[in-house]
Design a protein around this motif. Structure first.
Motif, PDB file in Angstrom:
ATOM      1  N   GLU A  55      25.097  63.938 -20.931  1.00  0.00           N
ATOM      2  CA  GLU A  55      24.418  63.336 -22.257  1.00  0.00           C
ATOM      3  C   GLU A  55      23.112  63.283 -22.299  1.00  0.00           C
ATOM      4  OE1 GLU A  55      24.592  58.786 -24.120  1.00  0.00           O
ATOM      5  OE2 GLU A  55      26.439  59.476 -22.911  1.00  0.00           O
TER       6      GLU A  55
ATOM      7  N   ARG B 261      28.413  53.900 -13.070  1.00  0.00           N
ATOM      8  CA  ARG B 261      28.507  53.577 -14.478  1.00  0.00           C
ATOM      9  C   ARG B 261      27.595  52.396 -15.042  1.00  0.00           C
ATOM     10  NH1 ARG B 261      32.285  49.792 -12.362  1.00  0.00           N
ATOM     11  NH2 ARG B 261      32.734  48.047 -13.727  1.00  0.00           N
TER      12      ARG B 261
ATOM     13  N   ARG C 116      26.604  59.533 -17.375  1.00  0.00           N
ATOM     14  CA  ARG C 116      25.801  60.046 -18.435  1.00  0.00           C
ATOM     15  C   ARG C 116      25.042  60.982 -18.338  1.00  0.00           C
ATOM     16  NH1 ARG C 116      22.442  56.264 -20.272  1.00  0.00           N
ATOM     17  NH2 ARG C 116      22.330  57.250 -22.292  1.00  0.00           N
TER      18      ARG C 116
END
Length: 437
Positions: free
Chosen positions: A208, A92, A205
């Motif tokens: 995305e 993260r 991510r």
């Protein structure tokens, strides 16, 4: 930070016994479990009393936990609190390190794959390189967690690692620790107009960033993309939900992957939502022996659903699912425990076998059958204690005659697999365009 231990061996044994008797199983099984726990307590007590030098009980218990988990399979492990925090950061946030996925193989810390655009990749480190020392200190035989701890550090600080590579003498490589970014996706329009996207790993991510990349590629292209090369070579995997999310981008509904535990009632099926972001434009997936786990979920789903053509070499073959189980909310670290297997939409388990591409293309010339066999010996199946394929399937040997190889005069500076992938994609794009006219 050390794990907390109970005040005495007796308390430890009683606590373990309480856990044992609460588990399912017969009274006879619980009695045998208690006997083994007493044995553990006796050994620990004897070491504490009679070992030649003073010992740390916390270190001994941590080593015992690590040994128990590593005896299961290559991917189950104990993360002490520091290591668990590193694990959380790597999925993260940013951290200071060298940028490579490593595993332990035959007592050696072995590189699974370097991460794109990191000190490890820029230094030319390769899959299957063995790291035998860090700053002159041997790391042969140590755990992966300990090795990672030695190699990570403050950004800007140098570290020298000693590499053992087949056919060459061991050599030192000095790298400067860098911020290893979470950005796992890169994209560009190739000089010949072919859209290209590289996925180096799967973190929180990645999906995305894939969508961001498609939008930017379309802006640069000036129109909807006519096709895409999706490069997952040397992608060591990552988060399951992100592999599902990335696959969802390219599928118009239907199954992506299923996971099964030892309890058949807990089978989970994951489906794509309606809407293919590329509207059916051709996709070529580039994979190799370093494509593992989540990368294989994407490749396998797109292959089974006939949504993409797979090009390259047989993938790594990691078809198992690991669950991170925090202990006391993470205060005592966490377990990384293999809890299931995953299956492609066609029901294939690729554990220890890998995914065979539709077109086998090598990035280098395979001179002999022995060379191609050696190339195949870089897989999940070669890891000590690896789970067998539950269907009894075994990894197929690479047959040189079945593999397209670079011409003898091909420059090593040019990416032959990518060059051929572009040709294959261009042919598919032209065929689709002709069919629409």
């Amino acid at each position: 930070m050390r794990i907390n231990i109970l005040a005495s061996i007796t308390a430890f044994a009683l606590g373990a016994f309480a856990l044992a008797v609460s588990a399912e199983g017969s009274q006879e099984d619980r009695t045998e479990t208690f006997r083994q726990l007493e044995l553990f307590g006796d050994v620990l007590s004897r070491i504490e009393a009679d070992y030649v030098s003073e010992t740390e009980k916390a270190e001994l218990i941590e080593a015992a936990i690590e040994g128990m988990l590593t005896s299961l399979d290559p991917h189950s492990a104990y993360h002490n609190p520091d290591s668990y925090e590193d694990l959380r950061v790597s999925t993260r946030g940013e951290y200071g390190g060298l940028g490579m996925e490593v595993t332990r193989r035959d007592e050696f810390i072995t590189i699974v794959s370097p991460i794109s655009d990191t000190p490890a990749e820029r230094a030319g480190l390769r899959t299957n390189d063995r790291i035998i020392a860090v700053d002159g200190e041997s790391i042969i035989g140590i755990t992966v967690n300990d090795a990672v701890e030695m190699m990570r550090g403050a950004v800007g600080e140098p570290v020298t690692i000693t590499i053992s590579r087949d056919a060459v003498d061991p050599f030192d490589v000095t790298l400067v620790r860098d911020t290893i970014p979470l950005r796992t996706v890169a994209w560009r329009i190739e000089d010949d107009g072919i859209p290209y996207m590289r996925i180096a790993g799967f973190n929180e991510r990645t999906t995305e960033m894939v969508l961001e990349g498609i939008n930017e590629l379309e802006d640069e292209y000036g129109a909807p993309l006519p096709g895409l090369i999706l490069d997952v070579r040397f992608n060591p995997g990552g988060l399951l939900d992100q592999a599902i999310g990335v696959t969802d981008v390219f599928l118009d509904g239907g199954e992506v992957v299923s996971t099964r535990t030892r309890d058949p009632r807990e089978t989970q099926r994951y489906n794509a939502r309606p809407g293919d972001r590329l509207n059916g434009a051709p996709i070529v997936v580039l994979q190799n022996e370093g494509s593992a786990s989540a990368a294989e979920i994407v490749a396998g789903a797109l292959q089974d659903r006939e949504r993409a053509e797979l090009v390259g070499m047989t993938s790594f073959g990691k078809g198992s699912v690991q669950t991170i189980i925090p202990l006391r909310g993470g205060r005592d670290g966490a377990l990384r425990l293999t809890t299931g297997r995953y299956y492609t939409p066609a029901g294939r388990s690729i554990q220890a076998t890998g995914i065979i591409p539709d077109i086998q293309i090598s990035s280098y010339v395979l001179d002999t059958e022995e060379d191609s066999g050696a190339a195949a010996m870089r897989s999940e199946a070669d890891l000590p204690g690896a789970l067998e394929n539950e269907n009894g399937s075994e990894r197929e040997d690479t047959v040189t005659a079945d593999v397209e190889q670079p011409p003898a005069d091909w420059s090593e500076d040019e990416d032959y697999q990518l060059a051929r992938a572009k040709e294959i994609l261009r042919a598919s794009m032209e065929s689709q365009q002709a069919a629409l006219q």
